[in-house]
Design an enzyme around this catalytic site. Structure first.
Site, PDB file in Angstrom:
ATOM      1  N   LYS A 190       0.852  -1.198   0.000  1.00 39.64           N
ATOM      2  CA  LYS A 190       0.000   0.000   0.000  1.00 39.64           C
ATOM      3  C   LYS A 190       0.884   1.243   0.000  1.00 39.64           C
ATOM      4  O   LYS A 190       1.581   1.510   0.980  1.00 39.64           O
ATOM      5  CB  LYS A 190      -0.913   0.050   1.213  1.00 39.64           C
ATOM      6  CG  LYS A 190      -1.937   1.173   1.070  1.00 39.64           C
ATOM      7  CD  LYS A 190      -2.637   1.511   2.365  1.00 39.64           C
ATOM      8  CE  LYS A 190      -1.878   2.482   3.203  1.00 39.64           C
ATOM      9  NZ  LYS A 190      -1.688   3.811   2.582  1.00 39.64           N
ATOM     10  N   GLU A 264      10.447   0.659  10.128  1.00 38.46           N
ATOM     11  CA  GLU A 264      11.445   1.708   9.904  1.00 38.46           C
ATOM     12  C   GLU A 264      10.722   3.016  10.174  1.00 38.46           C
ATOM     13  O   GLU A 264       9.836   3.412   9.415  1.00 38.46           O
ATOM     14  CB  GLU A 264      11.965   1.607   8.471  1.00 38.46           C
ATOM     15  CG  GLU A 264      13.311   2.268   8.284  1.00 38.46           C
ATOM     16  CD  GLU A 264      13.191   3.717   7.889  1.00 38.46           C
ATOM     17  OE1 GLU A 264      13.187   4.566   8.818  1.00 38.46           O
ATOM     18  OE2 GLU A 264      13.093   4.007   6.710  1.00 38.46           O
ATOM     19  N   CYS A 298      13.300  10.521   6.865  1.00 38.69           N
ATOM     20  CA  CYS A 298      13.318   9.955   8.211  1.00 38.69           C
ATOM     21  C   CYS A 298      14.684  10.114   8.866  1.00 38.69           C
ATOM     22  O   CYS A 298      14.782  10.274  10.071  1.00 38.69           O
ATOM     23  CB  CYS A 298      12.896   8.493   8.185  1.00 38.69           C
ATOM     24  SG  CYS A 298      13.750   7.557   6.938  1.00 38.69           S
ATOM     25  N   GLU A 393      10.308  15.030  15.901  1.00 41.20           N
ATOM     26  CA  GLU A 393      10.530  15.067  14.462  1.00 41.20           C
ATOM     27  C   GLU A 393       9.613  16.120  13.842  1.00 41.20           C
ATOM     28  O   GLU A 393       8.405  16.091  14.061  1.00 41.20           O
ATOM     29  CB  GLU A 393      10.190  13.675  13.924  1.00 41.20           C
ATOM     30  CG  GLU A 393      10.542  13.451  12.497  1.00 41.20           C
ATOM     31  CD  GLU A 393      10.302  11.996  12.071  1.00 41.20           C
ATOM     32  OE1 GLU A 393       9.293  11.394  12.491  1.00 41.20           O
ATOM     33  OE2 GLU A 393      11.129  11.484  11.308  1.00 41.20           O
TER      34      GLU A 393
HETATM   35  P1  NAI Z   1       2.009   7.690   8.686  1.00 41.25           P
HETATM   36  O1  NAI Z   1       2.911   6.869   9.491  1.00 41.25           O
HETATM   37  O2  NAI Z   1       0.646   7.939   9.188  1.00 41.25           O
HETATM   38  O3  NAI Z   1       1.840   7.028   7.239  1.00 41.25           O
HETATM   39  C1  NAI Z   1       2.730   6.104   6.649  1.00 41.25           C
HETATM   40  C2  NAI Z   1       1.922   5.016   5.954  1.00 41.25           C
HETATM   41  O4  NAI Z   1       1.165   4.292   6.914  1.00 41.25           O
HETATM   42  C3  NAI Z   1       0.916   5.518   4.946  1.00 41.25           C
HETATM   43  O5  NAI Z   1       0.875   4.621   3.862  1.00 41.25           O
HETATM   44  C4  NAI Z   1      -0.395   5.488   5.721  1.00 41.25           C
HETATM   45  O6  NAI Z   1      -1.512   5.367   4.907  1.00 41.25           O
HETATM   46  C5  NAI Z   1      -0.209   4.247   6.555  1.00 41.25           C
HETATM   47  N1  NAI Z   1      -0.971   4.212   7.817  1.00 41.25           N
HETATM   48  C6  NAI Z   1      -1.449   5.259   8.549  1.00 41.25           C
HETATM   49  N2  NAI Z   1      -2.077   4.797   9.646  1.00 41.25           N
HETATM   50  C7  NAI Z   1      -1.985   3.448   9.617  1.00 41.25           C
HETATM   51  C8  NAI Z   1      -2.420   2.408  10.485  1.00 41.25           C
HETATM   52  N3  NAI Z   1      -3.055   2.666  11.633  1.00 41.25           N
HETATM   53  N4  NAI Z   1      -2.142   1.134  10.154  1.00 41.25           N
HETATM   54  C9  NAI Z   1      -1.459   0.864   9.031  1.00 41.25           C
HETATM   55  N5  NAI Z   1      -1.037   1.792   8.167  1.00 41.25           N
HETATM   56  C10 NAI Z   1      -1.287   3.075   8.453  1.00 41.25           C
HETATM   57  O7  NAI Z   1       2.683   9.029   8.364  1.00 41.25           O
HETATM   58  P2  NAI Z   1       1.922  10.363   7.919  1.00 41.25           P
HETATM   59  O8  NAI Z   1       0.637  10.556   8.636  1.00 41.25           O
HETATM   60  O9  NAI Z   1       1.835  10.362   6.478  1.00 41.25           O
HETATM   61  O10 NAI Z   1       2.928  11.433   8.457  1.00 41.25           O
HETATM   62  C11 NAI Z   1       2.856  11.840   9.812  1.00 41.25           C
HETATM   63  C12 NAI Z   1       4.216  12.052  10.357  1.00 41.25           C
HETATM   64  O11 NAI Z   1       4.911  10.829  10.334  1.00 41.25           O
HETATM   65  C13 NAI Z   1       5.097  12.987   9.566  1.00 41.25           C
HETATM   66  O12 NAI Z   1       4.922  14.290   9.893  1.00 41.25           O
HETATM   67  C14 NAI Z   1       6.448  12.491   9.945  1.00 41.25           C
HETATM   68  O13 NAI Z   1       6.814  13.062  11.154  1.00 41.25           O
HETATM   69  C15 NAI Z   1       6.272  11.029  10.125  1.00 41.25           C
HETATM   70  N6  NAI Z   1       6.701  10.240   8.971  1.00 41.25           N
HETATM   71  C16 NAI Z   1       7.870   9.591   9.058  1.00 41.25           C
HETATM   72  C17 NAI Z   1       8.314   8.862   7.992  1.00 41.25           C
HETATM   73  C18 NAI Z   1       9.585   8.126   8.054  1.00 41.25           C
HETATM   74  O14 NAI Z   1      10.066   7.651   7.044  1.00 41.25           O
HETATM   75  N7  NAI Z   1      10.180   7.972   9.197  1.00 41.25           N
HETATM   76  C19 NAI Z   1       7.582   8.794   6.743  1.00 41.25           C
HETATM   77  C20 NAI Z   1       6.330   9.487   6.780  1.00 41.25           C
HETATM   78  C21 NAI Z   1       5.940  10.178   7.861  1.00 41.25           C
END
Ligand code: NAI
Length: 780
Positions: A190, A264, A298, A393
């Protein structure tokens, strides 16, 4: 502006990459996408728009996957898995290689589409995201080719659910899909809801490569679809990249299900500049560290730590450099900083910066485009380590900064975070650099560099930045499992009291072993241990949460053990083996009395062998030097995990204890062990062997009592870095759920797969170590 005008004025002239081909590809698809399931695109359903964050324009409409669609994708992956695995490594390698070639052929289309969808500069998508994605498929085509000879005991896990974020949409897909397919798994992936387009283009590439249907399935949608994938009962493994908050939820949701998991997650990576650094290079490095992909990385070097003597000069140069950054249309090849991914992320960044009242804020003096999601490069100096923006972050182009006086303080500040993803160290002093790198709590360290990635080098974090590695040999274990068939767990019952068993007038209540001493339990409860005939053999304490806390504290105080040499640890283990050998008969007798089997002698001899093997490995479980395509080396260093809590095997009371303790401490870990629950007296007898050894106080701590009672306190303790279970009772749910707090490593239900009498210590050694990748570029 014409070329002549540019030459006359030397003014900036945009060099815009055309979006025509990418936009026409979207039109060809009807601007509306379904999912890619079982080799075909499904009809578009109700969903949401995907926008270009630089303009706000709608690029396409995506479908929110329904439960039925997720089910269909998982079923397709399941149907395809066996055949795909049995195709064999070389057969799979051909497909991975074909995908790599097609990614190369369509590189420009991928780059432009990525930039349109995500807002990142075309320079980045063209020169970094897309080439690294290709490289990942080439590299893993090679891993598929070599799997049968190099990993003869490994097999595919099965169907993998993969959930990725929006910051590197195609690259994260490549990091997830390539190793999974190479090892014979099939996937349901996804992409993030903001950035699904290159994943859908990738689906088309899979079709063009003739990939068997069902091997790759892509479903689109938001977090609710992610949750469905995580909860799906027919998925064997979840691989997630994204926020720590969601990572924690996924850890809790998969607890006790038997699903393998790699996470990750986020970071707040330090960027350390010593006073002897090449300051201009370090300033330029920061452009990559925090303004690459507008800081939505990240492992972004988002926390600047500057040596006090050069801090003022460094910050001045940095502000001057920031003011020269070019921010704007991401399709312009001259742009340094593009758009942030979505208005929601823009608002989140703005709110975090606005909430800060400390330090001095410098927004780069640059003109922002009058539409789109642009946030100016920002530097906040003079923050204290505990300020919110130093700890959390921001995931935007915002750098926070503080100063330090000594290398020791730099390390202390760098590690003052719950994260542990990456770190950069800038100094011209190789001694200082290589002394600092191992001290940093991070999975990746760049020396005089930042944000270097390659398929051959492992990437991943420690602490709350998650667990598992992507890339390199070390990344393959995330997608394989041992071939040996696991046994079913069968709880081992203690012996019962005999009728009218005599009461022993002597108090034979053992104690706990904490901090190198026999310690009374906090609770004061004990339980009897009987022989098969029902005779009383002794009492052992029922350790409680408080005893767990005391044992962890003792282990924390023994932190110096991690710094000892493998040679020294080997000597200490050999000596333990000698001591045990001297008392072999006594231990064998005790084991026979408790277990009512005549296996005591064999078990004691196996425990002695285990100590010898662990001693042998102590200075031989080496790291690697990865062949990355830069001038320099990427060192894969093996480091101890830290403090490991383990529930020891019930059925082999001595060997189960030694078999966990010896390899763990050989690697420099400290342990808190819960002895065999039905037969704990071999462990309590072992205190004396430890007491007469050179094992420093606190390195080994032993508790007795109920595994079920000790599992959650160990797994929820923030000072414990990993929890393992070799218990005959399935406590994986309790352990994995409780571990979500600090996202400690868990390794559970190992009684199903461990043959104590034919021990191969490597699985334990692997679990007892973290790989830190240290990049050391060299040359001018
Ligand atoms: P997120 O962690 O919510 O989203 C990442 C992925 O997880 C997306 O594909 C999303 O649809 C999916 N997802 C969301 N909730 C889920 C759940 N309960 N179960 C399974 N999958 C789920 O990140 P988001 O909301 O896009 O960004 C929020 C914050 O997260 C950002 O501001 C940043 O601080 C952090 N982030 C960190 C990343 C990294 O690589 N370390 C990447 C993206 C966001």
């Amino acid at each position: 502006m014409t070329v002549k005008q540019i030459f006359d004025t030397m003014e900036y002239g945009p060099a815009r990459e055309s979006a025509a081909e990418a936009l026409s590809w979207l039109v060809d698809q009807g601007d509306r996408f379904g999912h890619f399931i079982d080799g075909t695109f499904t009809a578009p359903g109700p969903g949401f728009d995907s926008r270009n964050p630089a303009t706000g324009e709608v690029l396409a409409t995506l479908t929110q996957a329904s439960d039925e669609e997720v089910n269909a994708a998982v079923s397709a992956a399941r149907r395809a898995q066996g055949k795909w695995e049995h195709l064999g490594g070389p057969g799979r390698a051909r497909y991975l290689y074909a995908i790599a070639r097609l990614l190369q052929k369509h590189a420009r289309l991928f780059a432009v589409l990525e930039t349109l969808d995500n807002g990142k500069p075309i320079r980045e998508s063209r020169d970094i995201d897309v080439p690294l994605a290709q490289r990942h498929f080439y590299y893993h085509a090679g891993m598929a080719q070599l799997m049968e000879t190099e990993l003869p005991d490994a097999q595919a896990i099965g169907v993998c659910g993969q959930i990725i974020p929006w910051n590197f949409p195609l690259l994260m897909l490549a990091w997830k899909v390539a190793p999974a397919l190479a090892m014979g798994n099939t996937v349901v992936l996804k992409p993030a809801e903001y950035t699904s387009l290159t994943a859908l283009l990738f689906a088309d590439i899979c079709r063009q490569a003739g990939l068997p249907k069902g091997v790759v399935n892509i479903v689109t949608g938001d977090g609710a679809v992610g949750e469905r994938i995580v909860a799906h009962p027919d998925i064997d493994k979840i691989a997630f990249t994204g926020s720590t908050e969601v990572g924690r939820k996924i850890r809790a949701a998969t607890a006790g299900t038997g699903k393998a998991l790699t996470l990750e997650l986020g970071g707040k990576s330090p960027y350390i500049v010593f006073d002897d650094a090449d300051i201009d290079s370090a300033v330029e490095g920061l452009v990559d560290a925090i303004w690459f992909n507008a800081g939505q990385v990240c492992c972004a070097g988002s926390r600047l730590l500057v040596h006090e003597p050069v801090a003022e000069r460094f910050h001045d140069k940095l502000r001057a450099r920031m003011d020269k950054l070019r921010i704007g249309d991401p399709l312009d090849k001259c742009i340094d900083v593009g758009a942030v991914v979505d208005p929601v992320q823009h608002a989140a960044i703005s709110a975090m910066v606005a909430s800060n009242t400390e330090g001095a804020v410098h927004h780069a003096d640059v003109a922002l485009p009058d539409r789109g999601c642009f946030y100016p490069p920002t530097l906040i100096t003079g923050l204290s380590p505990s300020d919110r923006l130093m700890q959390e972050e921001i995931f935007g182009p915002v750098l926070v900064s503080t100063t330090f006086r000594t290398p020791a303080e730099a390390v202390q500040l760098a590690n003052n975070t719950r994260y542990g993803l990456a770190a950069s160290v800038w100094t011209e002093n190789v001694n200082l650099a290589l002394d600092t790198a191992p001290k940093l709590a991070a999975g990746v360290v760049w020396v005089n560099a930042t944000n270097l990635f390659d398929a051959a080098a492992g990437f991943g974090g420690v602490r709350e930045s998650g667990f598992g590695r992507e890339g390199g040999w070390e990344g393959l274990s995330a997608y394989t499992r041992p071939k040996a068939r696991p046994k079913a767990l069968a709880p081992v019952a203690p012996m019962a009291a005999g009728d009218g068993a005599p009461v022993d007038p002597l108090d034979r209540t053992a104690k706990l072993y904490i901090g190198g001493k026999q310690a009374r339990p906090d609770g004061g409860y004990a339980h009897p241990v009987w022989s098969k005939r029902g005779a009383l053999l002794g009492h052992v304490p029922m350790a409680s949460r408080k005893d767990v806390r005391n044992a962890v504290e003792a282990a924390q105080a023994a932190a110096g053990w991690a710094q000892t040499s493998g040679h020294l640890r080997a000597q200490i283990l050999y000596y333990l083996a000698e001591n045990l050998s001297a008392r072999a008969g006594e231990f064998a007798h005790r084991i026979d009395a408790m277990t009512a089997k005549r296996g005591g002698e064999k078990e004691v001899q196996a425990a002695i062998q285990c100590l010898f093997s662990a001693a042998a490995w102590a200075d031989k479980y080496d790291g690697q030097v990865h062949g990355v395509p830069i001038r320099g080396v990427a060192l894969a260093m093996k480091e101890p995990v830290g403090i490991i809590g383990a529930l020891c095997a019930d059925e082999v009371p001595l060997l189960g204890l030694v078999g966990v303790m010896a390899p763990a401490i050989a690697m420099g870990n400290r342990v808190v062990l819960a002895a065999s629950e039905p037969f704990p007296l071999a462990a309590t007898d072992f205190y004396q062997v430890l007491e007469t050894s050179d094992v420093p106080a606190g390195v080994v701590n032993i508790l007795t009592g109920s595994h079920a009672d000790l599992a959650a306190p160990l797994a929820s303790h923030l000072g414990v870095d990993a929890v393992w279970s070799f218990s005959s009772t399935d406590l994986s749910g309790d352990i994995e759920r409780a571990s979500a707090g600090n996202l400690k490593r868990t390794w559970v239900n190992n009684a199903r797969a461990t043959d104590w009498f034919a021990p191969d210590l490597r699985p334990v050694l692997e679990a007892a170590t973290e790989i830190k990748t240290i990049w050391v570029p060299y040359g001018e």
